[in-house]
Design a protein around this motif. Structure first.
Motif, PDB file in Angstrom:
ATOM      1  N   SER A   1      28.778  95.801 -13.287  1.00 27.91           N
ATOM      2  CA  SER A   1      30.208  95.168 -14.039  1.00 27.91           C
ATOM      3  C   SER A   1      30.055  95.022 -15.690  1.00 27.91           C
ATOM      4  O   SER A   1      31.070  95.741 -16.378  1.00 27.91           O
ATOM      5  CB  SER A   1      30.639  93.699 -13.314  1.00 27.91           C
TER       6      SER A   1
ATOM      7  N   ASP B   1      34.743  89.660  -7.050  1.00 28.06           N
ATOM      8  CA  ASP B   1      33.258  90.287  -6.600  1.00 28.06           C
ATOM      9  C   ASP B   1      32.431  89.263  -6.325  1.00 28.06           C
ATOM     10  O   ASP B   1      31.541  89.596  -5.326  1.00 28.06           O
ATOM     11  CB  ASP B   1      32.960  90.788  -8.060  1.00 28.06           C
TER      12      ASP B   1
ATOM     13  N   HIS C   1      30.279  89.763  -2.647  1.00 25.90           N
ATOM     14  CA  HIS C   1      28.729  89.940  -2.409  1.00 25.90           C
ATOM     15  C   HIS C   1      28.500  89.123  -1.384  1.00 25.90           C
ATOM     16  O   HIS C   1      27.520  89.488  -0.515  1.00 25.90           O
ATOM     17  CB  HIS C   1      28.172  89.846  -3.747  1.00 25.90           C
TER      18      HIS C   1
ATOM     19  N   HIS D   1      35.804  98.253  -9.929  1.00 24.80           N
ATOM     20  CA  HIS D   1      35.307  99.186  -8.699  1.00 24.80           C
ATOM     21  C   HIS D   1      35.685  98.565  -7.425  1.00 24.80           C
ATOM     22  O   HIS D   1      36.313  97.190  -7.542  1.00 24.80           O
ATOM     23  CB  HIS D   1      33.641  99.127  -8.558  1.00 24.80           C
TER      24      HIS D   1
ATOM     25  N   HIS E   1      28.596  97.472  -4.302  1.00 22.22           N
ATOM     26  CA  HIS E   1      29.461  98.484  -5.003  1.00 22.22           C
ATOM     27  C   HIS E   1      28.652  99.822  -5.369  1.00 22.22           C
ATOM     28  O   HIS E   1      28.828 100.203  -6.585  1.00 22.22           O
ATOM     29  CB  HIS E   1      30.322  98.040  -6.207  1.00 22.22           C
TER      30      HIS E   1
HETATM   31 ZN   LIG Z   1      29.472  92.740  -8.272  1.00 21.56          ZN
END
Ligand SMILES: [Zn+2]
Length: 470
Positions: free
Chosen positions: A84, A269, A273, A330, A355
């Motif tokens: 990131s 994100d 995860h 992403h 990712h």
């Molecule tokens: Zn991430």
């Protein structure tokens, strides 16, 4: 927001005015007939179409659906390494990681004692869009963007993302706590005079956090130790999103004028995860129990729906004539599908969504200067195959500059997403270029400012404890 039909008429009238100006011999090329519209740039870390599409079908992302219906949406190519800080810096500069110098979560050269050192805003080797705008006397408000601490002096307002390494596991660079704002740390807001006012949002965000948590958890009762750890590891990010959003809203209601308001939200994100295994349990050798799937399978979708609400509130508070760009760096996909998942493992071993390999991100755009593209079917019926590839993360800054009628650097690796822009806009604001927006010795001059011993001993100690310096 202006109705589509009204906008059509406005376009026709503007077109006629431009045509008239050309006929009577005025030059509309050098002096644009109308000032460019402000841009609202919303960054959503790791937002994935495979999660968003079913939610669009269920009507749970009304703000994104509305933007897509009056503009466009599709895939945004990401890049490798898919980390990131690196990608968000490419998004903000239009330059490659080699050129901008932000190579991951922590500096490649660790401290002398071997501990990881966090990147600061001084480590970025090229100007970001907020520096470029400042040079042209244009205003940006930047909230929570990666690697912006200490906050840079810009035309506008900067609220830095302050990271810290988990003191317990400081040598594991993955254990980064991003987005925390600290009530007593200098350098988080520029101009400094605004810091107290804007950071006054922190206690209010903290007060709101339990409600948000209860809502995402849907009143889940007793939680096992593994899920408790995963959940606790998301909360700091949800808190950051709450705080950044409140600050953005505050700036919008203060009616601080801007050319760009950019905000970064990272909870998609962070939840992705940790909770992917509950979203797609059948893909994992160590499948979670049905009861935990029922309880945690909605964490990621619920958080997406919450982010959509935040987008809706920002759109409501922003000027009606904004061009809106929603960008994810992403997408995400399942990871560690064969791993054992037990509460005792290190957090980085418990990542079930990731990712790696640059899965495409999400891009949605709408506004007075954005073409209404239309899809093969209504937004609520879209499938992955209906989504066009709209460009890459490196194209965001060139496109942003073009929308603001500022020249694009020839040294940028991205290009202006011209297909996105209305032909009438491009006629009125032809794309201009300069060789570079990076003045000679830009990085060196910033380094010399950074090295100046103007920091108090107390502040130095704070920076040491956060991991920014040795
Ligand atoms: Zn991430």
């Amino acid at each position: 927001m202006v109705l589509p039909r009204a906008r059509l008429w406005i376009s026709i009238v503007v077109g006629l005015v431009v045509l008239g100006a050309v006929i009577v011999g005025l030059s509309p090329v050098d002096e644009p007939a109308t000032a460019p519209h402000p841009v609202l740039l919303i960054g959503l870390d790791g937002m994935e179409w495979e999660v968003a599409l079913p939610l669009l079908r269920e009507g749970r992302l009304p703000a994104l659906a509305g933007l897509m219906a009056r503009g466009t949406g599709g895939e945004l190519a990401s890049m490798r390494p898919t980390v990131s800080p690196t990608i968000w810096t490419t998004i903000a500069t239009g330059r490659s990681p080699d050129e901008h110098g932000i190579r991951g979560f922590t500096h490649r050269e660790p401290n002398e004692d071997g501990t990881a050192r966090l990147y600061t805003s001084f480590d970025r080797k090229v100007p970001a869009f907020w520096n470029i705008l400042t040079r042209f006397g244009r205003r940006s408000h930047v909230i929570g963007w990666w690697n912006t601490f200490p906050a840079e002096p810009i035309e506008g307002v900067m609220v830095a993302q302050v990271n810290t390494l988990d003191p317990g596991e400081a040598t594991f660079t993955k254990e980064l706590w991003k987005g925390s704002l600290f009530e007593d740390l200098e350098g988080q807001v520029y101009p400094p005079a605004l810091q107290a006012e804007l950071l006054a949002e922190i206690p209010d965000a903290d007060a709101e956090l339990p409600d948000l948590a209860a809502r995402i958890l849907r009143g889940v009762g007793e939680v096992g130790p593994l899920e408790q750890r995963l959940w606790d590891n998301c909360l700091w990010s949800f808190r950051a999103d709450l705080t950044y959003h409140r600050i953005a809203r505050r700036l919008l209601t203060m009616r601080e004028p801007f050319d760009v308001l950019a905000i970064y939200l990272g909870g998609s994100d962070v939840a992705g995860h940790r909770f992917w295994r509950y979203l797609q349990p059948d893909l994992y050798a160590n499948r979670p129990e049905e009861t935990t799937v029922a309880r945690f399978g909605e964490v990621i979708p619920d958080y997406y729906a919450y982010l959509d609400e935040l987008i809706g509130e920002l759109l409501e508070a922003a000027p009606d004539d904004c061009n809106v760009l929603v960008v994810s760096d992403h997408g995400m996909k399942p990871a560690n599908v064969d791993a054992p998942y037990t509460a005792k493992r290190a957090m980085r071993m418990l990542v079930s969504g990731a990712h790696k390999g640059a899965p495409a991100g999400l891009f949605v755009a709408a506004g007075p200067d954005i073409r209404r593209v239309g899809f093969a079917r209504p937004v609520a019926d879209l499938t992955r195959e209906d989504l066009p590839s709209l460009g890459s993360v490196a194209d965001i800054t060139p496109t942003l500059l073009a929308l603001l009628d500022l020249p694009v650097g020839r040294d940028m690796i991205g290009t202006v997403m011209e297909d996105l822009l209305r032909p009438s806009f491009l006629e009125e604001h032809p794309i201009r270029r300069v060789d570079s927006h990076t003045p000679p010795n830009w990085f060196e001059q910033r380094q010399s400012v950074a090295a100046k011993p103007h920091l108090s001993e107390e502040r130095l100690e704070q920076l040491r404890s956060l991991g920014y310096i040795e």
